[in-house]
Write a protein that holds these residues in place. Structure first.
Motif, mmCIF file in Angstrom:
data_model
loop_
_atom_site.group_PDB
_atom_site.id
_atom_site.type_symbol
_atom_site.label_atom_id
_atom_site.label_comp_id
_atom_site.label_asym_id
_atom_site.label_seq_id
_atom_site.Cartn_x
_atom_site.Cartn_y
_atom_site.Cartn_z
ATOM 1 N N ASP A 166 32.359 -13.047 6.625
ATOM 2 C CA ASP A 166 32.356 -14.468 6.802
ATOM 3 C C ASP A 166 32.035 -15.184 5.630
ATOM 4 O O ASP A 166 32.638 -16.249 5.429
ATOM 5 C CB ASP A 166 31.270 -14.686 7.957
ATOM 6 N N LYS A 186 35.173 -15.210 3.578
ATOM 7 C CA LYS A 186 36.228 -16.313 4.338
ATOM 8 C C LYS A 186 35.913 -17.750 3.985
ATOM 9 O O LYS A 186 36.546 -18.465 3.360
ATOM 10 C CB LYS A 186 36.294 -16.095 5.709
ATOM 11 N N GLU A 246 38.068 -20.234 1.738
ATOM 12 C CA GLU A 246 38.178 -21.664 2.504
ATOM 13 C C GLU A 246 37.924 -22.576 1.214
ATOM 14 O O GLU A 246 38.618 -23.662 1.383
ATOM 15 C CB GLU A 246 37.794 -21.580 3.875
#
Length: 210
Positions: free
Chosen positions: A165, A168, A172
């Motif tokens: 996570d 990511k 992002e």
């Protein structure tokens, strides 16, 4: 775990268990004309990797999981707390010049800015310091709180978060690191950092089966 590097015997064992499971280790050994002791390392590898499962007095059975599924399961076992680094923090009133020196001496790409109560109030990246350095302003007279990214625009994580996570979030947000924080009544205390380098080490450890 290297799911694509099973040897020929291990692949044969998988096929036997797929077709005949649950099956005991002794029965697998008989089919291969080998001793149970000879097969023990192969069965251990296949079980630890997640291809096979074993139950006492029942035997081995195929989990039915693909290499991708097994990889996903293992990624979901990697937590931030196992790969975090010590954070490098500066006070919000230090100068841009001092922040540049700190970043250079500590060999990091991100600084976390705290207030008088040692709570997170900002983040400084290399780009922030580079932009501040362009021009004729005196860097010793510019406090970092003028150029830093401020709350609530700071991406954060906690030590219980999954590494995947965090990866990511870094992609992002197009950033190099996240502060690891602990929430208090007054704000967020910085207790660590996790960077792209930390993530690389985590994924490398996974690939090597550690």
């Amino acid at each position: 775990m290297r799911t694509i590097e099973l040897n020929k015997r291990q692949e044969t064992i998988l096929e036997i268990v797929k077709e005949n499971g649950p099956i005991t280790g002794e029965n697998i050994a008989e089919r291969l004309n080998l001793t149970r002791a000879t097969l023990r390392p192969d069965l251990a590898i296949l079980t630890m990797a997640g291809f096979l499962d074993a139950r006492p007095r029942v035997g081995y059975f195929y989990t039915g999981k693909s290499g991708t599924q097994l990889l996903t399961e293992n990624l979901n076992k990697l937590h931030v707390k196992d790969y975090q680094s010590i954070p490098v923090v500066v006070h919000e009133n230090v100068s841009v010049y001092d922040a540049i020196c700190t970043m250079f001496l500590e060999d990091v790409g991100t600084l976390f800015v705290v207030d008088q109560a040692s709570l997170l109030v900002g983040v400084l990246s290399r780009k922030d310091l580079l932009r501040a350095s362009i021009g004729k302003q005196e860097l010793t007279n510019i406090p970092v709180n003028i150029i830093m990214t401020r709350m609530p625009n700071i991406a954060m994580c906690i030590k219980e978060d999954l590494v995947i996570d965090v990866a990511k979030k870094l992609i992002e947000k197009q950033i190099d690191a996240l502060p690891i924080v602990k929430e208090t009544e007054k704000g967020f205390e910085v207790i660590g950092r996790i960077t792209k380098t930390n993530l690389t080490k985590a994924f490398l450890a996974l690939a090597e089966g550690n």
